[in-house]
Write an enzyme that holds these catalytic residues in place. Structure first.
Site: not given
Ligand code: FPP
Length: 235
Positions: A22, A39, A132
């Site tokens: 997150d 992202h 892994l």
């Molecule tokens: C949460 O941060 C993150 C997500 C909902 C998506 C996670 C995705 C990635 C790390 C990249 C894509 C993954 C792969 C497997 C290539 P948020 O957007 O909720 O952050 P915030 O809380 O600051 O708004």
């Protein structure tokens, strides 16, 4: 745990670590950039952290990449994450050879395009004998997973259902429960992630935003894990 020359290694007590990644959006906003920029950096860091976990001897890593609820985000954000996923899948073949990764994707894959599903199946099949384990939760929701497990058991005609039956019908049937679940980004909740599997998991919450999580943060998580006394309901 050994801490030889500052390099941490883990033993069998810490076999499986799970991450709620997150804070990507806020990381980007702090830099006056669109959330999608976060992202992209989050996806990069995800690769680094998985490699590092493998380096220190962790056997299984699970990441929450996209939840069943994340479809409710703005279209351009969902599209960016799907593109990152597709690009990521293209790098997996190389990645699995170098880092000996065995990929598993957890969730309902039926919603993805046939092209993406083909990539997912290809990557899983190709890496199935590697060491892994990397579980990538995609279109994943823990309650939906539990409902799915019950449907599987019902379809098998099961009448007497045990905890082992349920564990064995979840998307995570191939691996033990997580020893520790880490959430970056400052919020203190599970957000529909591994609710069944978290029975005796340790929890670790940090304000660090996902793209900033570093190997030294992982070392600190490991040290904290070894400070915990796991009692499994006993004394
Ligand atoms: C949460 O941060 C993150 C997500 C909902 C998506 C996670 C995705 C990635 C790390 C990249 C894509 C993954 C792969 C497997 C290539 P948020 O957007 O909720 O952050 P915030 O809380 O600051 O708004």
């Amino acid at each position: 745990m050994a801490d030889l020359e500052n390099k941490i290694t883990v033993d069998e007590r810490l076999g499986h670590i799970a991450f709620i990644m997150d804070g990507n959006g806020r990381w980007a906003q702090k830099r006056m950039m669109p959330r999608t920029y976060g992202h992209k950096h989050g996806a990069e860091n995800f690769k680094n952290i998985v490699r590092y976990c493998g380096d220190i001897g962790i056997k299984a890593v699970t990441v929450y990449a996209f939840s069943t609820e994340n479809w409710g985000r703005p279209k351009n954000e969902v599209d960016t994450i799907m593109n990152l996923l597709s690009q990521y899948l293209d790098t997996c073949e190389e990645e699995m050879k170098i880092h000996n990764i065995r990929y598993k994707f957890l969730g309902d894959m039926s919603v993805f395009t046939p092209e993406l599903r083909k990539k997912i199946e290809h990557v899983e099949e190709l890496s199935k004998d590697n060491g892994l384990l990397l579980n990538v939760a995609l279109n994943y929701g823990s309650r939906a997973e539990i409902v799915h497990a019950f449907k599987v058991l019902a379809a098998e005609g099961k009448r007497e259902i045990t905890e082992e039956d349920i564990s064995g019908a979840l998307y995570t049937a191939h691996c033990p429960d997580p020893d520790i679940i880490v959430r970056t980004g400052g919020d203190i909740r599970l957000s529909n992630f591994l609710l069944w599997q978290a029975q005796y998991s340790e929890f670790y919450f940090t304000d660090v935003l996902w793209p900033d999580l570093s190997p030294s943060d992982v070392d600190e998580i490991v040290r904290e894990f070894y400070r915990r006394k796991r009692k499994y309901g006993k004394v």
